[in-house]
Design a protein around this motif. Sequence first.
Motif, PDB file in Angstrom:
ATOM      1  N   GLU A 132       1.053  -1.408  -0.188  1.00 43.38           N
ATOM      2  CA  GLU A 132      -0.184  -0.248  -0.157  1.00 43.38           C
ATOM      3  C   GLU A 132       0.542   1.576   0.191  1.00 43.38           C
ATOM      4  N   ASN A 133       2.112   1.303  -0.203  1.00 41.25           N
ATOM      5  CA  ASN A 133       3.361   1.841   0.069  1.00 41.25           C
ATOM      6  C   ASN A 133       2.729   2.978  -1.361  1.00 41.25           C
ATOM      7  N   PRO A 134       2.874   4.295  -1.402  1.00 43.50           N
ATOM      8  CA  PRO A 134       3.003   4.736  -2.708  1.00 43.50           C
ATOM      9  C   PRO A 134       3.914   5.156  -3.266  1.00 43.50           C
ATOM     10  N   PHE A 135       5.215   5.069  -2.658  1.00 38.34           N
ATOM     11  CA  PHE A 135       6.585   4.552  -3.579  1.00 38.34           C
ATOM     12  C   PHE A 135       6.593   3.097  -3.552  1.00 38.34           C
ATOM     13  N   TYR A 136       6.355   2.562  -3.162  1.00 41.15           N
ATOM     14  CA  TYR A 136       6.174   0.878  -3.622  1.00 41.15           C
ATOM     15  C   TYR A 136       4.953   0.898  -5.422  1.00 41.15           C
ATOM     16  N   GLN A 137       4.535   1.038  -4.841  1.00 41.91           N
ATOM     17  CA  GLN A 137       2.897   1.711  -6.306  1.00 41.91           C
ATOM     18  C   GLN A 137       4.260   2.218  -7.442  1.00 41.91           C
ATOM     19  N   SER A 138       4.977   2.619  -7.366  1.00 40.08           N
ATOM     20  CA  SER A 138       5.527   4.326  -8.782  1.00 40.08           C
ATOM     21  C   SER A 138       6.505   2.893  -8.965  1.00 40.08           C
ATOM     22  N   LEU A 139       7.581   2.722  -7.921  1.00 39.21           N
ATOM     23  CA  LEU A 139       8.383   1.699  -8.493  1.00 39.21           C
ATOM     24  C   LEU A 139       8.168   0.041  -9.026  1.00 39.21           C
ATOM     25  N   SER A 140       6.954  -0.168  -8.510  1.00 44.03           N
ATOM     26  CA  SER A 140       6.461  -1.698  -9.157  1.00 44.03           C
ATOM     27  C   SER A 140       5.834  -1.645 -10.372  1.00 44.03           C
ATOM     28  N   THR A 141       4.989  -0.640 -11.227  1.00 43.93           N
ATOM     29  CA  THR A 141       4.708  -0.465 -11.837  1.00 43.93           C
ATOM     30  C   THR A 141       5.035   0.013 -13.154  1.00 43.93           C
ATOM     31  N   GLY A 142       6.643   0.558 -13.171  1.00 48.31           N
ATOM     32  CA  GLY A 142       7.305   0.694 -14.151  1.00 48.31           C
ATOM     33  C   GLY A 142       8.287   1.967 -13.920  1.00 48.31           C
ATOM     34  N   PHE A 143       8.593   2.099 -12.673  1.00 47.71           N
ATOM     35  CA  PHE A 143       9.764   2.722 -13.015  1.00 47.71           C
ATOM     36  C   PHE A 143      10.562   2.001 -14.084  1.00 47.71           C
ATOM     37  N   ALA A 144      11.099   2.948 -14.583  1.00 46.57           N
ATOM     38  CA  ALA A 144      13.129   2.162 -16.155  1.00 46.57           C
ATOM     39  C   ALA A 144      13.551   0.694 -15.040  1.00 46.57           C
ATOM     40  N   GLY A 145      13.562  -0.307 -15.002  1.00 48.22           N
ATOM     41  CA  GLY A 145      14.204  -1.200 -14.670  1.00 48.22           C
ATOM     42  C   GLY A 145      13.949  -2.410 -13.300  1.00 48.22           C
ATOM     43  N   THR A 146      12.859  -1.580 -13.055  1.00 41.28           N
ATOM     44  CA  THR A 146      11.962  -2.682 -12.644  1.00 41.28           C
ATOM     45  C   THR A 146      11.850  -3.901 -12.893  1.00 41.28           C
ATOM     46  N   GLN A 147      11.665  -3.800 -14.618  1.00 42.33           N
ATOM     47  CA  GLN A 147      11.579  -4.951 -15.363  1.00 42.33           C
ATOM     48  C   GLN A 147      12.649  -6.266 -15.227  1.00 42.33           C
ATOM     49  N   GLU A 148      13.897  -5.680 -15.735  1.00 44.87           N
ATOM     50  CA  GLU A 148      14.886  -5.961 -15.749  1.00 44.87           C
ATOM     51  C   GLU A 148      14.949  -7.324 -13.948  1.00 44.87           C
ATOM     52  N   TYR A 149      14.564  -6.046 -12.525  1.00 44.63           N
ATOM     53  CA  TYR A 149      14.926  -7.066 -11.899  1.00 44.63           C
ATOM     54  C   TYR A 149      13.771  -8.222 -11.519  1.00 44.63           C
ATOM     55  N   MET A 150      12.962  -7.816 -12.066  1.00 43.62           N
ATOM     56  CA  MET A 150      11.454  -8.535 -12.181  1.00 43.62           C
ATOM     57  C   MET A 150      11.581  -9.764 -12.671  1.00 43.62           C
ATOM     58  N   ALA A 151      12.478  -9.750 -13.927  1.00 44.49           N
ATOM     59  CA  ALA A 151      12.730 -11.137 -14.878  1.00 44.49           C
ATOM     60  C   ALA A 151      13.700 -12.006 -14.458  1.00 44.49           C
ATOM     61  N   MET A 152      14.654 -11.077 -14.045  1.00 42.35           N
ATOM     62  CA  MET A 152      15.710 -12.211 -12.933  1.00 42.35           C
ATOM     63  C   MET A 152      15.215 -12.814 -12.018  1.00 42.35           C
TER      64      MET A 152
END
Lengths: 481, 318
Positions: A132-152
């Motif tokens: 529910e943390n707003p920072f998490y919501q931003s980070l997880s929905t696609g600040f670039a770079g998240t995709q790479e972490y999540m692919a790993m």
Amino acid sequence: MTEPGRDRERADVDSAVAEVPALAVDPLLDRAETRIVVCCGSGGVGKTTTAAALGLRAAERGRRVVVLTIDPARRLAQSMGLAELDNVPRRVPGIDGTAGGELFAMMLDMKRTFDETVEEHADPERARAILENPFYQSLSTGFAGTQEYMAMEKLGQLVARDEWDLIVVDTPPSRSALDFLDAPQRLGSFLDGRFIRVLMGPAKAGGRAGRKVMDLGLAGLSRFTGTIDRVVGAGLVRDVQNFVAALDTMFGGFRTRADATYRLLQAPGTAFLVVAAPERDALREAAYFVERLAADRMPLAGLVLNRVHTSGASGLSAERALAAAETLEAKNLAPPGMADDPTGQTETERTTAQESPSPADSGRDRPPGRRSPETHSSTGSSPTADEAAGHETAGERTVDAPADSAHADGADPMTADLLAAALLRVHAEHMRQLARENRTRARFTALHPEVPVVEVAALPGDVHDLDGLRTIGAALGDSAP
Amino acid sequence: MTPERRLHVVSGKGGTGKTTVAAALALALAEEGRRTLLVEVEGRQGIAQLFETEALPYEERRIAIGPGGGEVYALAIDTEKALLDYLQMFYKLGGAGRALRRIGAIDFATTIAPGLRDVLLTGKVCEATRRRGTDGAFVYDAVVMDAPPTGRVTRFLGVNDEVADLAKVGPIHHQAQAVMRVLKSAETAVHLVTLLEEMPVQETADGVAELRAAELPVGTVVVNMVRPPVAGPVDPAGVDRRELAAALRSAGLRAPTRLVGPLLDEGAAHAERRSLEAAQRAELAALGLPVRELPLLADGADLAGLYRLARRLREHGW
């Protein structure tokens, strides 16, 4: 038009390309030791299609395969039975399982992967606080770079499930090549970083890191976070602090897994394939990938070169083909005066009218019924298409339709000479393309002569079904000795 | 008449040549007495390669004279320096900025939260667009940004909306809102580069829908690398192979019977490609946007080719 030395240059280029070792794809896919195949390359080179085709081929050769795709084109996804984006490996129907293999495919949903990771590694209350943390919501929905972490992360999960013989991974279209590989390191340096400890407050910042912060000359941590507060606005820092605190318990596991995945990628069971097309930018990126993989001690299997043009008539040069086309066209030119005849006919119709007076054509008229119905539906050959006309060009098909009907209804307007001339011009264009591709490839080969290459011939259209993927898979497998 | 477009954002699927098109557009817009700025945001030094110069530093410097006689400046944004600039601009941090770097805050900002990178990049581009000289006139008549690919561009341009939500008050909030105002204004246009192939066209259509949903102004669709049509009919179906061989022989070609098969194959592939291209043109036309076509450069995008594209673009209104 003919450039002296061009033939010589082409011969050099051809021989350079000919000496490149061939990449044997089938043995690579068949080997039981091969557990992970990673396809990397710049955008727009057919990386996802290659990953899917490799997965299908390996499955139909008897392996139990899962293809992890990231953001595939919709139609390709549909061709593999991936209509829904649900982050779960799905069995692909319609494959030939006689060799005992199976194909699964999944599309990475990075938000869901992130959410699931949080839910799995934190107790329910903490998990909710994070989600529910707003920072998490931003980070997880696609600040670039998240995709790479999540692919790993997802790759690590698939490996851990140990349900598949072979995992084929399509890497994200990163802004900088191989961000994918950087993910664990970045995560590591982030977690080791003093900044995060500063953010976490004095309790966490103690020891060396804490003293260093004091050494910076800032009058204490509260003053420091106060500065950040002023910069980014009150509230954000608190959100970040809460987020980091909440993630704290799972960070260790996160990082351990990312490191493990990174080491797995370096292991002999992994094969990296760099995917490219014979274009300057794509091959420049490919060269960079090759160097970067070597620097990271990642096992490179070779280069998949998509969309390569070949010709069964490569002995006929562009220059000779054009000269022959001109000869044929000149032969069929109208006598003077006739070209100015304002008949109001279209270009093609006028050609028809000129057919009979030309001695070269006597006795060559074909009966109108010769054309097949398929010919009628083929609209690609419009001779009057205007390349320059911007959006008006889009109307080309409609404009040409009457001319096409005229072909089918009336006498065939094409003499063998004019058809031959047109085919020769197509061939000349084709040979120029081949020459361009070979020159581009020669540059890559000069830099990395040791990298094995497998070529996939250019197809006129895109792939959107299993048969199309099979065709590509066959090209990948068969072109190796 | 809409207000003059001054900020041109050029995006496109990977492999469509968006950097080339952005560079050609910056050249094309450099009419006599005017000045354009070409901005690179992805740190690949693609502009330097195109203009055949050494890597660009983080400063605006003149790299070319447009075919219309105006000046083209270029800037490759370095995120870390941009962040320090930005902090300096708002807070006069001085030594504290260096301290931030030493404890890893800059690393944090530009890697773990790369969204901040997008904030800086869009912020810098908007600043250059709005910048006025001592005479009160705009420093740059037009700014062209070589933006991230179509799949990311809406999020990239919209990042300041997110930031304005995250940082609810304070100067960053106001700055974010100011940037969004510029990006959503009629001064800005987002152009999408595509090829006449299925996937890039599909991605363009998706991109247009996303941009429209985010209320970002969509400009022109640029179809790049259009191959010239071959003059003459190339429909090989129902052809008499012997007649074709005879025609080839009459043109002085050796072994004409062995040429017939491969030539017909190439002709059929060409015809198929042309019909696929026509279908893609129709899809693009259905987007309801201006569409411009640029020819394939036979020798790749070298400097001469770049100027040819620029001249072609000058023939159209932007």
